[in-house]
Design a protein around this motif. Structure first.
Motif, mmCIF file in Angstrom:
data_model
loop_
_atom_site.group_PDB
_atom_site.id
_atom_site.type_symbol
_atom_site.label_atom_id
_atom_site.label_comp_id
_atom_site.label_asym_id
_atom_site.label_seq_id
_atom_site.Cartn_x
_atom_site.Cartn_y
_atom_site.Cartn_z
ATOM 1 N N ARG A 73 -38.341 -41.713 11.106
ATOM 2 C CA ARG A 73 -37.979 -42.061 9.730
ATOM 3 C C ARG A 73 -38.322 -43.502 9.399
ATOM 4 O O ARG A 73 -38.742 -43.813 8.300
ATOM 5 C CB ARG A 73 -36.478 -41.888 9.546
ATOM 6 N N PHE A 95 -35.330 -53.390 -1.499
ATOM 7 C CA PHE A 95 -34.310 -52.433 -1.021
ATOM 8 C C PHE A 95 -34.952 -51.322 -0.192
ATOM 9 O O PHE A 95 -34.477 -50.989 0.892
ATOM 10 C CB PHE A 95 -33.544 -51.842 -2.210
ATOM 11 N N GLU A 126 -35.830 -52.584 3.075
ATOM 12 C CA GLU A 126 -34.660 -52.897 3.898
ATOM 13 C C GLU A 126 -34.093 -51.653 4.576
ATOM 14 O O GLU A 126 -33.663 -51.726 5.728
ATOM 15 C CB GLU A 126 -33.585 -53.594 3.051
ATOM 16 N N ILE A 127 -34.096 -50.521 3.873
ATOM 17 C CA ILE A 127 -33.564 -49.322 4.531
ATOM 18 C C ILE A 127 -34.510 -48.811 5.608
ATOM 19 O O ILE A 127 -34.169 -47.931 6.387
ATOM 20 C CB ILE A 127 -33.204 -48.179 3.536
ATOM 21 N N PHE A 164 -27.848 -51.082 9.847
ATOM 22 C CA PHE A 164 -28.522 -51.854 8.786
ATOM 23 C C PHE A 164 -28.812 -51.007 7.549
ATOM 24 O O PHE A 164 -28.866 -51.519 6.439
ATOM 25 C CB PHE A 164 -29.800 -52.511 9.324
ATOM 26 N N ARG A 165 -28.959 -49.686 7.764
ATOM 27 C CA ARG A 165 -29.227 -48.837 6.601
ATOM 28 C C ARG A 165 -27.983 -48.725 5.721
ATOM 29 O O ARG A 165 -28.058 -48.860 4.507
ATOM 30 C CB ARG A 165 -29.688 -47.456 7.052
ATOM 31 N N SER A 218 -25.632 -50.850 5.630
ATOM 32 C CA SER A 218 -25.372 -52.156 5.038
ATOM 33 C C SER A 218 -26.312 -52.409 3.858
ATOM 34 O O SER A 218 -25.915 -53.010 2.855
ATOM 35 C CB SER A 218 -25.470 -53.245 6.104
ATOM 36 N N ALA A 219 -27.552 -51.917 3.946
ATOM 37 C CA ALA A 219 -28.477 -52.092 2.817
ATOM 38 C C ALA A 219 -27.990 -51.307 1.602
ATOM 39 O O ALA A 219 -27.994 -51.809 0.475
ATOM 40 C CB ALA A 219 -29.878 -51.632 3.207
ATOM 41 N N VAL A 220 -27.536 -50.066 1.843
ATOM 42 C CA VAL A 220 -27.025 -49.242 0.740
ATOM 43 C C VAL A 220 -25.786 -49.904 0.148
ATOM 44 O O VAL A 220 -25.631 -50.012 -1.069
ATOM 45 C CB VAL A 220 -26.687 -47.816 1.228
ATOM 46 N N LYS A 248 -24.896 -53.076 0.233
ATOM 47 C CA LYS A 248 -25.213 -54.304 -0.506
ATOM 48 C C LYS A 248 -25.761 -53.972 -1.890
ATOM 49 O O LYS A 248 -25.415 -54.617 -2.875
ATOM 50 C CB LYS A 248 -26.249 -55.142 0.265
ATOM 51 N N ARG A 249 -26.610 -52.928 -1.929
ATOM 52 C CA ARG A 249 -27.181 -52.548 -3.219
ATOM 53 C C ARG A 249 -26.088 -52.076 -4.174
ATOM 54 O O ARG A 249 -26.059 -52.429 -5.336
ATOM 55 C CB ARG A 249 -28.218 -51.438 -3.043
ATOM 56 N N ARG A 268 -24.122 -55.063 -5.423
ATOM 57 C CA ARG A 268 -24.867 -55.822 -6.420
ATOM 58 C C ARG A 268 -24.912 -55.044 -7.736
ATOM 59 O O ARG A 268 -24.687 -55.596 -8.815
ATOM 60 C CB ARG A 268 -26.274 -56.089 -5.907
ATOM 61 N N ILE A 273 -34.670 -41.845 -0.648
ATOM 62 C CA ILE A 273 -33.716 -42.558 0.198
ATOM 63 C C ILE A 273 -33.422 -41.746 1.458
ATOM 64 O O ILE A 273 -33.353 -42.292 2.562
ATOM 65 C CB ILE A 273 -32.430 -42.842 -0.592
ATOM 66 N N VAL A 291 -32.682 -42.856 5.162
ATOM 67 C CA VAL A 291 -31.256 -42.965 5.418
ATOM 68 C C VAL A 291 -30.705 -41.555 5.477
ATOM 69 O O VAL A 291 -31.071 -40.723 4.666
ATOM 70 C CB VAL A 291 -30.601 -43.739 4.248
ATOM 71 N N LEU A 295 -25.930 -42.674 3.651
ATOM 72 C CA LEU A 295 -25.970 -42.949 2.213
ATOM 73 C C LEU A 295 -24.568 -42.840 1.615
ATOM 74 O O LEU A 295 -24.115 -43.708 0.876
ATOM 75 C CB LEU A 295 -26.916 -41.963 1.525
ATOM 76 N N LYS A 307 -22.324 -45.863 0.041
ATOM 77 C CA LYS A 307 -21.903 -45.776 -1.364
ATOM 78 C C LYS A 307 -20.399 -45.903 -1.490
ATOM 79 O O LYS A 307 -19.887 -46.636 -2.323
ATOM 80 C CB LYS A 307 -22.327 -44.418 -1.940
#
Lengths: 311, 422
Positions: A72, A96, A99-100, B4-5, B7-9, B11-12, B15, B231, B235, B240, B244
């Motif tokens: 992935r 973004f 980043e994922i 990290f995935r 955390s990226a979701v 953070k988005r 924001r 996504i 992820v 996800l 969320k």
């Protein structure tokens, strides 16, 4: 070793067997086409390869190991149904999606800006996606697919909805990526594109893989029995020959299929012997479309087949 | 689980939620609206609108007439001219005539009311009042107290009873309420915690509904945008959903901290903005518990709302399924209101220990009474257990739902999803 190997994948949705025991291999450094009509099971197969759907049975092997999160992270996926966050700024959106995949920082940002420049979108980097035209949104989606420098590119019907100029841009990029050693897998129902771009293909119909392998070899195999001729004179006697399976009039050329490979020279002899003026005799030319129809039957037969509900 | 995935979701999400005008406005506006509502209520209650009241009092007993004149003259609302009262001693027969002549004055508003105090009043305290509107509680309450005082004085005047005895007879019973708590002994109770419990419950209620709705719409939007498939190629559905839910729950928590800060500052520093005598007792520990419980509540309800969002294609389609979900928030909120009358009622006690309701009822109970430790622990365990029990199912529905488009699914189909492998 193959880059990717699909082994006996099956998936059923209720009463519909969307994919039925599908197996094929994707060699390293190739452009691979998954070809079939709408609803044949292309998207379901791809979704299982992407681990979005869990297969009922079968597995996908990536360089000898079962696919997992590694795959992935190293794949760029462009789904058939395009979609991004409409309210996000282009640059934030791209960052973004990188980043994922585990890529972030100034390098990624620089790469993103380079791509935006290539697609002449530099001045839109701080616009919201929804403010862009459809074509530009498609470009952004494509950048999002390749920004993290994937080793694999999986593109589900990448050419649908693109205008000719963007199709050319996309083709160029795909060929560049191939040169860079990436493996590109795309699905399409457009045989022309597949024929021009693919090294290897798998044909899927009704969830079953009906043919797969190197395009050159497949063509070679089929061409040995298919001869395209241009001539002057009467060739109606061909219909009565036991060695001829089928004669098809394509307009400016006529296709003749013989029963056994290797009978083409015999056919040429006969034509000359009967006084037909042979203007062109091509025993090495067959279109992917013809191969497909030969294996999957003609389009009308399947016309009423309903779309898989979950696709 | 957290990588990290996620955390990226997350953070988005943060924001996307916090950096929006609507979040900033709703965060700042809600306390303002609350202050306005309470302020307006206070204003409405203090606005009696009885300035300019003119009353004529006729009495058959001279002593009573004089007594009334003296007593009323001391009232602030007579002194400041809000009430103008005129007095006259006259017989019942004369009053009949007077009333006949001055009826028109009452109708035209020249006089607000005419009162007649018959001689028999010293036996039965019955007086007559004539006016256009007889339902003026304000006026009745103000006047009757003064009149009663005069009657009592007159009644006991000749009965050789000391003024001390009379004063005693006149005082009402006065409840001084004390709350007995385990650790802090006996404390005087002033209704402050009741207000606090109400505010806590209200904020909890509003925030759960708001964040829930927000997440649901965002999930539906991802579905209709078709962004979730892209996504999901990076992820997993679980990551996800986790990102969320955590993102939205943290947003809600931040909002709650913003809302509570002014209240806690007022309480903590004993700022003199509260009405005199209103004492609020709350420990840091209770505030932390409230926030933790709120966070758990957010995870639960935001998770449920996200799941519902994943099932449907438009917010309109989702309405039907959201209604029972809202009931899970609204009913417990109504139960907390019942606490105001009796903080120890059994309904609330039970509700504070059943799944979903516990999240809203328990903090209000804790603010009002000392909840036994076992009940508190049980409620906490139930809330955490609810999340653990719920999420495998919610996750599955979410995973299947977000990729599903087409016609609105029936409940039967959603149940089928639970058995599916994809």
């Amino acid at each position: 070793m193959h880059a990717l190997e699909v082994k006996n994948l099956s998936k059923r949705f209720g009463d519909v067997q969307a994919v039925d025991d599908a197996s094929f291999v994707v060699p390293e450094g190739s452009i691979f086409g998954l070809i079939g009509r709408n609803g044949a099971g292309k998207t379901t197969t791809i979704r299982m390869m992407m681990n979005i759907y869990l297969p009922d049975s079968g597995e996908v092997i990536l360089r000898g190991a079962k696919v997992g999160q590694d795959f992935r992270s190293s794949v760029g996926y462009l789904p058939e149904e395009r979609g991004l966050y409409k309210k996000m700024k282009i640059i934030d959106l791209l960052m973004f999606f990188a980043e994922i995949k585990g890529k972030k920082g100034d390098n990624v940002k620089k790469r993103a800006l380079d791509f935006l420049e290539k697609f002449s979108l530099t001045d839109r980097q701080n616009s919201k996606l929804e403010d862009l035209s459809k074509g530009n949104q498609q470009k952004v989606q494509f950048i999002a697919t390749i920004l993290h420098d994937p080793e694999f590119l999986v593109l589900d019907e990448p050419f649908t909805g693109l205008d000719p100029i963007n199709i050319d841009i996309l083709k160029d990029i795909i060929l560049q990526l191939k040169k860079a050693g990436k493996v590109i897998i795309f699905s399409t129902h457009l045989m022309d594109f597949a024929e021009k771009m693919c090294d290897h293909i798998a044909m899927i119909d009704n969830g079953k893989i009906i043919l797969s392998g190197s395009l050159k070899e497949l063509k070679g195999q089929h061409a040995r029995r298919n001869i395209s001729i241009k001539y002057e004179g009467d060739i109606s006697f061909l219909n009565d020959l036991p060695m001829v399976e089928k004669v098809t009039d394509f307009g400016n050329a006529t296709g003749v299929r013989v029963k056994e490979p290797g009978q083409s020279q015999e056919l040429l002899k006969l034509l000359v012997g009967k006084g037909v003026i042979v203007k062109s005799f091509n025993a090495n030319e067959i279109s992917l479309q013809e191969i497909f129809i030969e294996h999957a039957g003609s389009e009308e037969k399947e016309e009423k087949k309903s779309e898989v509900q979950y696709v | 689980m957290f990588n990290f995935r996620v955390s990226a979701v997350l953070k988005r999400e943060l924001r996307e939620r916090i950096m929006t005008k609507s979040f900033i406005i709703s965060t700042l506006a809600l306390p303002l609206i609350m202050v306005l509502i309470f302020g307006f209520q206070y204003l409405m209650l203090s606005m009696e609108g009885d300035a300019g009241t003119k009353i004529f009092i006729a009495s058959e007993i001279d002593g009573v007439t004089e007594g009334l004149r003296e007593e009323f003259a001391q009232r602030s609302w007579v002194k400041n001219g809000d009430y103008t009262i005129t007095y006259q001693t006259m017989s019942g027969v004369d009053f009949e005539k007077y009333l006949e002549q001055h009826k028109s004055d009452v109708l035209s508003g020249k006089v607000t009311g005419i009162m007649f105090v018959p001689a028999a009043v010293l036996q039965d305290k019955k007086i007559s009042y004539y006016s256009k509107s007889t339902r003026n509680l304000n006026l009745e309450e103000k006047i009757s107290r003064v009149i009663n005082r005069v009657f009592i004085d007159n009644y006991f005047k000749d009965k050789n009873i000391s003024s001390q005895d009379i004063r005693y007879a006149r005082i009402n019973v006065n409840f001084n309420t004390f709350k007995i708590t385990k650790d802090e002994g006996i404390k005087k109770e002033s209704g402050g915690n009741l207000a606090l419990a109400y505010i806590f419950s209200f904020l909890l209620y509003i925030s759960l509904l708001m964040m829930g709705g927000m997440v649901m719409n965002s999930v539906i939007e991802e579905k209709t945008n078709r962004v979730c498939e892209v996504i999901l190629s990076s992820v997993s559905a679980r990551e996800l959903m986790t990102g969320k839910i955590l993102g939205s729950a943290l947003t809600g928590l931040l909002q709650m901290v913003v809302w509570l800060t002014p209240i806690l500052v007022v309480i903590g520093f004993k700022l003199p903005v509260l009405p005199v005598g209103l004492v609020i007792q709350i420990s840091t520990w209770q505030v932390l518990y409230f926030l933790l419980n709120f966070f758990i509540g957010l995870l639960t309800f935001v998770g449920l709302y996200a799941t519902v969002g994943a099932i449907f294609n438009t917010p309109q389609e989702a309405q039907g399924a959201v209604a029972p979900l809202m009931m899970l928030i609204v009913i417990p909120f109504l139960i907390t209101i019942s606490l105001i009358k009796n903080p120890t009622n059994t309904l609330a006690e039970v509700a504070s220990m059943i799944p979903f309701a516990s999240i809203i009822v328990m903090p209000a109970r804790m603010t009002l009474i000392d909840v036994p430790l076992w009940q508190f622990l049980l409620s906490f365990a139930i809330n955490v257990g609810t999340i653990l029990a719920l999420f495998p199912f919610a996750g599955k529905i979410y995973r299947i739902g977000i990729l599903r488009t087409g016609k609105k699914p029936q409940l039967k189909e959603v149940v089928k999803w639970l058995k599916m492998t994809h």
